[in-house]
Motif scaffolding. Structure first.
Motif, mmCIF file in Angstrom:
data_model
loop_
_atom_site.group_PDB
_atom_site.id
_atom_site.type_symbol
_atom_site.label_atom_id
_atom_site.label_comp_id
_atom_site.label_asym_id
_atom_site.label_seq_id
_atom_site.Cartn_x
_atom_site.Cartn_y
_atom_site.Cartn_z
ATOM 1 N N VAL A 14 0.823 -1.203 0.000
ATOM 2 C CA VAL A 14 0.000 0.000 0.000
ATOM 3 C C VAL A 14 0.859 1.257 0.000
ATOM 4 O O VAL A 14 0.507 2.255 -0.623
ATOM 5 C CB VAL A 14 -0.948 -0.006 1.222
ATOM 6 N N SER A 15 1.997 1.233 0.640
ATOM 7 C CA SER A 15 2.803 2.447 0.829
ATOM 8 C C SER A 15 3.856 2.595 -0.249
ATOM 9 O O SER A 15 4.407 1.623 -0.756
ATOM 10 C CB SER A 15 3.487 2.396 2.188
ATOM 11 N N ASP A 16 4.123 3.843 -0.580
ATOM 12 C CA ASP A 16 5.198 4.142 -1.513
ATOM 13 C C ASP A 16 6.442 4.632 -0.772
ATOM 14 O O ASP A 16 7.432 5.009 -1.399
ATOM 15 C CB ASP A 16 4.758 5.230 -2.494
ATOM 16 N N SER A 17 6.433 4.626 0.539
ATOM 17 C CA SER A 17 7.523 5.174 1.343
ATOM 18 C C SER A 17 8.710 4.214 1.368
ATOM 19 O O SER A 17 8.564 3.006 1.568
ATOM 20 C CB SER A 17 7.049 5.427 2.780
ATOM 21 N N LEU A 18 9.882 4.776 1.160
ATOM 22 C CA LEU A 18 11.112 3.987 1.201
ATOM 23 C C LEU A 18 11.402 3.491 2.627
ATOM 24 O O LEU A 18 11.898 2.380 2.807
ATOM 25 C CB LEU A 18 12.288 4.827 0.683
ATOM 26 N N ALA A 19 11.055 4.299 3.643
ATOM 27 C CA ALA A 19 11.307 3.911 5.040
ATOM 28 C C ALA A 19 10.504 2.672 5.406
ATOM 29 O O ALA A 19 11.009 1.758 6.061
ATOM 30 C CB ALA A 19 10.983 5.074 5.978
ATOM 31 N N VAL A 20 9.264 2.609 5.002
ATOM 32 C CA VAL A 20 8.428 1.443 5.284
ATOM 33 C C VAL A 20 8.985 0.230 4.551
ATOM 34 O O VAL A 20 9.012 -0.881 5.083
ATOM 35 C CB VAL A 20 6.961 1.724 4.906
ATOM 36 N N ALA A 79 11.527 -4.891 5.082
ATOM 37 C CA ALA A 79 12.527 -5.864 4.638
ATOM 38 C C ALA A 79 13.404 -6.311 5.798
ATOM 39 O O ALA A 79 13.736 -7.497 5.931
ATOM 40 C CB ALA A 79 13.368 -5.261 3.516
ATOM 41 N N ALA A 80 13.776 -5.372 6.669
ATOM 42 C CA ALA A 80 14.595 -5.713 7.842
ATOM 43 C C ALA A 80 13.824 -6.642 8.777
ATOM 44 O O ALA A 80 14.375 -7.615 9.301
ATOM 45 C CB ALA A 80 15.016 -4.444 8.574
#
Length: 184
Positions: free
Chosen positions: A159-165, A170-171
């Motif tokens: 749903v999100s386009d945020s790189l932080a999410v 992934a982590a």
């Protein structure tokens, strides 16, 4: 554990020194426990030559504050020979004196070692703890909860386009894979 001999100070009159016993027979170190019933006082300990061959006091001069207790250990090594002598206790620069005759024996009075050991110590203890959970009982709910969180992370990533999410998700998935590997 060292034996104790109580010595009363300032009980009858100032600078009074009065041991509870005039004779002490021991096979180990002992403690002179000074109980002060009055004002502060200095006590001088002196071992005669016979006792000094096997015993060493922790202090020769002892200061006992008003209405306080203070113990002084007289050390005797475990492999000591028998000895006889006395400890002279003096206060008021020698004005008041008392003597405790000490007989140091080479055999234990109780006939045993320094530490009493019960025969049950050699027996293996069978402790069954039915209350403790097994690893499989704990792992199943943890894996189920981690699976639900993983699904939530995947949905958040979609749903999100945020790189932080994306990086956080992934982590988390990497940590989840490592945990699953270690539990397997």
């Amino acid at each position: 554990m060292p034996e104790r001999l109580v010595v009363h100070l300032n009980r009858e009159h100032p600078r009074d020194v009065e041991p509870e016993a005039a004779v002490l027979e021991t096979d180990r170190s002992f403690v002179l426990e000074f109980v002060n019933h009055g004002g502060p006082i200095h006590v001088h300990l002196q071992l005669d030559d016979g006792l000094a061959t096997v015993a060493t006091p922790a202090a020769n001069q002892v200061y006992v504050e008003a209405d306080q207790r203070r113990g002084v250990e007289v050390s005797i090594p475990p492999d000591h020979p028998p000895a006889k002598g006395y400890v002279e206790l003096s206060t008021g620069y020698g004005a008041e004196k008392a003597r405790v005759n000490v007989a140091v024996t080479d055999e234990r009075k109780d006939g045993g070692p320094d530490v009493a050991v019960d025969e049950s110590l050699a027996e293996k203890a069978d402790v069954e703890d039915d209350q403790s959970p097994r690893l499989t009982d704990v792992a199943r709910p943890v894996v189920a909860a981690a699976g639900l969180v993983a699904v939530a992370v995947v949905v958040a990533l979609a749903v999100s386009d945020s790189l932080a999410v994306l990086v956080g998700g992934a982590a988390f998935l990497a940590c989840l894979a490592v945990a699953a590997y270690l539990l397997a």
